[in-house]
Scaffold this motif. Structure first.
Motif, short mmCIF file in Angstrom:
data_model
loop_
_atom_site.label_atom_id
_atom_site.label_comp_id
_atom_site.label_asym_id
_atom_site.label_seq_id
_atom_site.Cartn_x
_atom_site.Cartn_y
_atom_site.Cartn_z
N GLU A 314 -2.06 24.78 80.46
CA GLU A 314 -0.73 24.56 80.90
C GLU A 314 -0.81 24.47 82.58
N ARG A 315 -1.52 25.29 82.92
CA ARG A 315 -1.53 25.15 84.62
C ARG A 315 -2.38 24.18 85.40
N ILE A 316 -3.74 23.93 84.41
CA ILE A 316 -4.63 23.08 85.01
C ILE A 316 -4.94 21.77 84.02
N PRO A 317 -3.73 20.81 83.67
CA PRO A 317 -3.84 19.83 82.65
C PRO A 317 -5.24 19.03 82.79
N GLY A 318 -5.92 18.89 81.79
CA GLY A 318 -7.27 18.29 81.66
C GLY A 318 -8.31 19.00 82.12
N ILE A 319 -8.16 20.19 81.98
CA ILE A 319 -9.55 21.15 82.33
C ILE A 319 -10.27 21.13 81.17
N ALA A 320 -11.53 20.95 81.36
CA ALA A 320 -12.55 21.18 80.38
C ALA A 320 -13.02 22.42 80.21
N ILE A 321 -13.28 22.92 79.00
CA ILE A 321 -13.66 24.16 78.65
C ILE A 321 -14.84 24.29 77.90
N THR A 322 -16.04 25.06 78.42
CA THR A 322 -17.28 25.05 77.66
C THR A 322 -17.46 26.65 77.37
N THR A 323 -18.17 26.91 76.52
CA THR A 323 -18.31 28.37 76.20
C THR A 323 -19.92 28.87 75.47
N ASP A 324 -19.90 29.88 75.14
CA ASP A 324 -21.04 30.52 74.48
C ASP A 324 -20.72 31.12 73.24
N ILE A 325 -21.61 30.83 72.20
CA ILE A 325 -21.12 31.36 70.96
C ILE A 325 -22.56 31.95 70.29
N ILE A 326 -22.67 33.07 69.76
CA ILE A 326 -23.55 33.75 68.98
C ILE A 326 -23.28 33.70 67.57
N VAL A 327 -23.93 33.20 66.80
CA VAL A 327 -23.89 33.34 65.20
C VAL A 327 -24.87 34.38 64.57
N GLY A 328 -24.67 35.24 63.46
CA GLY A 328 -25.57 36.05 62.83
C GLY A 328 -25.42 37.63 63.40
N PHE A 329 -24.62 37.74 64.35
CA PHE A 329 -24.50 39.18 64.99
C PHE A 329 -24.45 40.22 63.57
N PRO A 330 -25.25 41.43 63.85
CA PRO A 330 -25.28 42.32 62.95
C PRO A 330 -23.93 42.52 62.25
N GLY A 331 -23.83 42.37 60.83
CA GLY A 331 -22.68 42.70 59.91
C GLY A 331 -21.88 41.41 59.83
N GLU A 332 -22.13 40.36 60.31
CA GLU A 332 -21.34 39.14 60.40
C GLU A 332 -21.32 38.73 58.83
N THR A 333 -20.31 38.48 58.46
CA THR A 333 -20.29 37.93 56.99
C THR A 333 -19.65 36.62 57.09
N GLU A 334 -19.67 35.76 56.03
CA GLU A 334 -19.26 34.36 56.11
C GLU A 334 -17.71 34.24 56.45
N GLU A 335 -16.89 35.25 56.18
CA GLU A 335 -15.51 35.23 56.41
C GLU A 335 -15.60 35.32 58.17
N ASP A 336 -16.33 36.09 58.71
CA ASP A 336 -16.36 36.25 60.12
C ASP A 336 -16.70 35.03 60.69
N PHE A 337 -17.77 34.54 60.19
CA PHE A 337 -18.18 33.07 60.71
C PHE A 337 -17.15 31.90 60.57
#
Length: 460
Positions: A314-337
């Motif tokens: 809303e404040r910065i139109p057109g901003i690009a957002i990138t991220t880090d994601i970890i899969v398979g953290f201890p206890g992660e279920t298919e629902e969590d994924f």
């Protein structure tokens, strides 16, 4: 004795010991931008000691591995590459082999490395990088391995003079360490607690870079949003951005990394108001499930994160957002994924660094029950990458026929017939042009969007 005075004494001692024999060094860097900048500081000290850089490891008289321990794969690569140097050492007994950085800062890691590879001459950690001239002098003088890993991080050492790889973009470290203790992360244990540099030291370094012709600077910290809190809280990260934005000669400002829990509205407003701050933010999600986020000790929810994204856009139109994601953290279920996939669909990231969870010795998550099977982690990672690739393609397709401002970084690493540079939204652009454009801001019309890069033509 001041640190710089001590350094100069040992720099001169190394010069005398090596008799200015035009020795060459080669540094191998693993990990994040902080490690890259640490390697620039090591290179600066080596140049002062009379060494010259070589891209050819076989020509080197000193080989230094600056290590990372965030992922298990990085550690395995270090062991493999250090082990491969034993034949070089036999052929060139005076070759100095050193290993430093985050991996060595872990408890017992230095001893384990020397036991496995006794031909390594020098080992030190993240807290004593400024002692490098002294340690190198000892390694050149001694007939045994020199090992120095400090347990305490100590204060901030100013006066180190980095040797930066290019004359276009530069890193400035604004703070060290981290206080967050995410349960999967080794960083607070190897980088120490948060310590902010004084504003004047940062601004002086930025002005010096501007005078040297650098056009873009990236402010570095494990969590830049916490900058200044340990200095009393009167001068915080938005204030620093405002003042860096005033420096003549600097055209663009970037920063990494931002922790979502500390991204304030004041910072968002300052990003919008400062014309040199680029329309891009790296905002690690790590997981899309509230249950997993709690186990990770991330201190925000899905809803918190989505509200943050809405405020940014809303404040910065057109901003690009990138991220880090970890899969398979201890206890992660298919629902969590599935919650993670849902977040990726809703946020529509421009790109993402994706990882399978890797246990790090000494972190709480390493001993958690319900560790996820490797095959399950690989399957989830592949599904996540497939989704993000499609989103990235669609995001980049929006650039077709658009004219964008590109800061030219030089000849493309993959195609010597083209130049490469980045947009303000951090998109990598390839186009034909004269190498003399390096360091300039040019306009490029995008003709071929791809998943991870953009091809275009120079607009005169």
């Amino acid at each position: 004795m001041a640190i710089r005075e001590e350094q100069l004494d040992y720099i001169e001692a190394v010069r005398q010991l090596t008799d200015d024999r035009n020795l060459k060094y080669h540094i191998v860097t693993y990990g994040c931008q902080m490690n890259v900048h640490d390697s620039e500081k090591l290179a600066g000290m080596l140049l002062e000691m009379g060494y010259q850089e070589t891209p050819n490891i076989e020509e080197a008289d000193l080989i230094l591995f600056n290590t990372c321990c965030v992922r298990e794969h990085a550690e395995q690569r270090v062991y493999g590459n250090v082990g491969a140097l034993q034949p070089y050492k036999r052929k060139k007994p005076n070759l100095i082999i050193g290993v430093c950085g985050c991996m060595m800062q872990q408890k017992g890691a230095a001893e384990e490395l020397i036991k496995k590879f006794p031909f390594v001459d020098l080992v030190f950690g993240t807290h004593n990088l400024h002692h490098f001239p002294k340690l190198l002098y000892e390694a050149l003088s001694a007939e045994h391995s020199v090992v120095e890993v400090l347990d305490e991080e100590g204060g901030i050492i100013e006066g180190l003079r980095p040797h930066r790889a290019t004359g276009v973009s530069a890193y400035i470290t604004i703070m060290y360490g981290c206080n967050n203790f995410c349960t999967y992360c080794i960083v607070p244990y190897v980088r120490g607690r948060e310590r902010s540099r004084k504003p004047q030291d940062i601004l002086d370094e930025a002005r010096e870079l501007a005078q040297q012709g650098y056009k873009e600077i990236t402010l570095l910290g494990q969590n830049v949003n916490s900058y200044g809190k340990d200095l009393g809280g009167e001068y915080l990260f938005p204030d620093l951005l405002r003042d860096v934005n005033k420096i003549e000669g600097i055209e663009r400002i970037r920063f990494v990394t931002s922790h979502p829990k500390d991204l304030s509205q004041d910072l968002i407003d300052m990003m919008a108001e400062c014309e040199k701050v680029c329309e891009h933010i790296h905002l690690p999600l790590q997981a899309g499930s509230d249950r997993i986020l709690r186990k990770m000790n991330r201190h925000y929810t899905r809803e918190d994160y989505l509200k943050l994204v809405d405020r940014l856009r809303e404040r910065i139109p057109g901003i690009a957002i990138t991220t880090d994601i970890i899969v398979g953290f201890p206890g992660e279920t298919e629902e969590d994924f599935q919650d993670t996939l849902d977040m990726v669909k809703r946020v529509q990231y421009d790109s993402a660094f994706t990882f399978m969870y890797s246990p790090r010795r000494g972190t709480p998550a390493a001993t958690m029950p319900d560790q996820v099977d490797e095959d399950v982690k690989k399957d989830r990672l592949n599904r996540l990458i497939e989704l993000q690739t499609e989103i990235s393609k669609a995001k980049n397709q929006q650039y077709l026929d658009r004219v964008v401002e590109v800061l030219v970084e030089g000849v493309s690493k993959n195609n010597p017939e083209k130049l490469s540079g980045r947009t303000r939204t951090n998109k990598l652009v390839h186009f034909e042009g004269d190498e003399g454009l390096t360091g300039q801001l040019v306009n490029v019309k995008i003709t071929l969007p791809k998943a991870w890069t953009l091809d275009g033509v120079l607009v005169r």
